[in-house]
Design an enzyme around this catalytic site. Structure first.
Site, PDB file in Angstrom:
ATOM      1  N   MET A 181      29.930  48.160  39.146  1.00  0.00           N
ATOM      2  CA  MET A 181      30.427  46.843  38.720  1.00  0.00           C
ATOM      3  C   MET A 181      29.839  46.563  37.351  1.00  0.00           C
ATOM      4  SD  MET A 181      30.173  44.705  42.287  1.00  0.00           S
ATOM      5  CE  MET A 181      28.984  45.726  43.161  1.00  0.00           C
ATOM      6  N   ASP A 186      25.547  49.541  45.143  1.00  0.00           N
ATOM      7  CA  ASP A 186      26.206  48.589  44.238  1.00  0.00           C
ATOM      8  C   ASP A 186      25.415  48.465  42.936  1.00  0.00           C
ATOM      9  OD1 ASP A 186      28.500  47.544  45.731  1.00  0.00           O
ATOM     10  OD2 ASP A 186      26.997  46.798  47.138  1.00  0.00           O
ATOM     11  N   SER A 226      25.815  49.144  52.820  1.00  0.00           N
ATOM     12  CA  SER A 226      25.455  48.778  51.455  1.00  0.00           C
ATOM     13  C   SER A 226      23.969  48.458  51.370  1.00  0.00           C
ATOM     14  CB  SER A 226      26.263  47.562  51.001  1.00  0.00           C
ATOM     15  OG  SER A 226      25.759  47.081  49.763  1.00  0.00           O
ATOM     16  N   HIS A 251      29.210  52.364  43.466  1.00  0.00           N
ATOM     17  CA  HIS A 251      30.230  51.401  43.031  1.00  0.00           C
ATOM     18  C   HIS A 251      29.736  50.731  41.749  1.00  0.00           C
ATOM     19  CE1 HIS A 251      32.230  47.236  44.086  1.00  0.00           C
ATOM     20  NE2 HIS A 251      32.737  47.776  42.991  1.00  0.00           N
ATOM     21  N   ASP A 282      35.518  46.699  50.845  1.00  0.00           N
ATOM     22  CA  ASP A 282      34.156  46.194  50.644  1.00  0.00           C
ATOM     23  C   ASP A 282      34.198  44.670  50.603  1.00  0.00           C
ATOM     24  OD1 ASP A 282      31.571  45.588  49.860  1.00  0.00           O
ATOM     25  OD2 ASP A 282      31.638  46.724  47.994  1.00  0.00           O
ATOM     26  N   HIS A 324      26.324  53.193  50.463  1.00  0.00           N
ATOM     27  CA  HIS A 324      27.004  52.476  49.385  1.00  0.00           C
ATOM     28  C   HIS A 324      25.972  51.840  48.466  1.00  0.00           C
ATOM     29  CE1 HIS A 324      30.663  50.677  47.702  1.00  0.00           C
ATOM     30  NE2 HIS A 324      29.958  49.578  47.524  1.00  0.00           N
ATOM     31  N   MET A 335      38.464  45.310  47.038  1.00  0.00           N
ATOM     32  CA  MET A 335      37.454  44.285  47.300  1.00  0.00           C
ATOM     33  C   MET A 335      38.058  43.164  48.146  1.00  0.00           C
ATOM     34  SD  MET A 335      34.698  45.372  45.876  1.00  0.00           S
ATOM     35  CE  MET A 335      33.706  43.888  46.095  1.00  0.00           C
ATOM     36  N   MET A 379      25.276  46.597  39.384  1.00  0.00           N
ATOM     37  CA  MET A 379      25.784  45.409  38.669  1.00  0.00           C
ATOM     38  C   MET A 379      25.013  45.228  37.370  1.00  0.00           C
ATOM     39  SD  MET A 379      25.840  42.723  41.832  1.00  0.00           S
ATOM     40  CE  MET A 379      25.986  43.308  43.517  1.00  0.00           C
TER      41      MET A 379
END
Length: 214
Positions: free
Chosen positions: A65, A32, A7, A63, A174, A30, A136, A34
């Site tokens: 979020m 993330d 990540s 991913h 994750d 990965h 998660m 957000m």
């Protein structure tokens, strides 16, 4: 085969290209995303994914979020994502299904994500069209949290459904994955492991990636 997805949340963002190259022996990268709404933190967005795509040929595992991801999945695919996962909690079942369809129409792998308090059954409306399910093992939104071992029954159940239905669907974990917990998640059915701190803080990153394969 066990796949590792470092990540970049744990990378040095001032030297992101350098830190991406450090993990080139991994399988996926990965990313993330957000938005400060779905989770109480803000990370990166479409322009950074575009920039990452220019400096690596690694598979980008993005991913989301974010709230109502159906609004943005096409743009993330076009920015260079290879895998796009969306949270089942972030929108209605209808819109989540539409988001998955858009990702697939773009020729990318689509998946759903479950927060710790979300039951395994939440994947069932989407499982047949998913190339990945992400469970998660920490609360989404922050790096460096403690691994939640009580998520293992959920992991086992989803693996059982994937196997029973003969689906070509990866099962990703994750949160809090390290050289100890990696063994636990692999034993319970995961085949893709996201790891941030445990990779980027290792003295020998390629050796740590290999170690996490179990």
């Amino acid at each position: 085969m066990i796949k590792i997805a470092p990540s970049i949340l744990a990378a040095d963002f001032a030297n992101l290209e350098r830190d991406i190259r450090k993990v080139h022996s991994a399988d996926y990268l990965h990313v993330d995303v957000m938005d400060g709404l779905f989770v109480p933190n803000i990370s990166i967005g479409i322009p950074v994914v575009q920039s990452i795509r220019k400096v690596t040929d690694m598979i980008l595992d993005v991913h989301l979020m974010i709230d109502r991801p159906v609004r943005y999945v096409e743009r993330f695919c076009q920015a260079g994502a290879d895998i796009v996962t969306v949270h089942v909690e972030a929108d209605s079942e209808e819109n989540t299904r539409r988001a998955l369809d858009i990702i697939r129409e773009q020729g990318k792998k689509a998946g759903v994500v479950l927060k710790p308090k979300t039951p395994a059954e939440a994947v069932l409306p989407f499982l047949e069209v998913c190339g990945m399910v992400l469970v998660m093992t920490v609360e989404p939104g922050f790096g460096g949290q403690k691994f939640m071992e009580d998520m293992m029954p959920k992991l086992r159940q989803i693996r059982a459904w994937i196997t029973e239905r003969g689906l070509d669907c990866e099962l990703e974990v994750d949160g809090g994955v390290d050289p100890v917990t990696c063994k636990t998640v692999i034993e319970n059915g995961a085949n893709v492991l996201v790891a941030g701190s445990s990779v980027y803080k290792a003295e020998n990153i390629p050796a740590r990636i290999q170690e996490l394969r179990g």
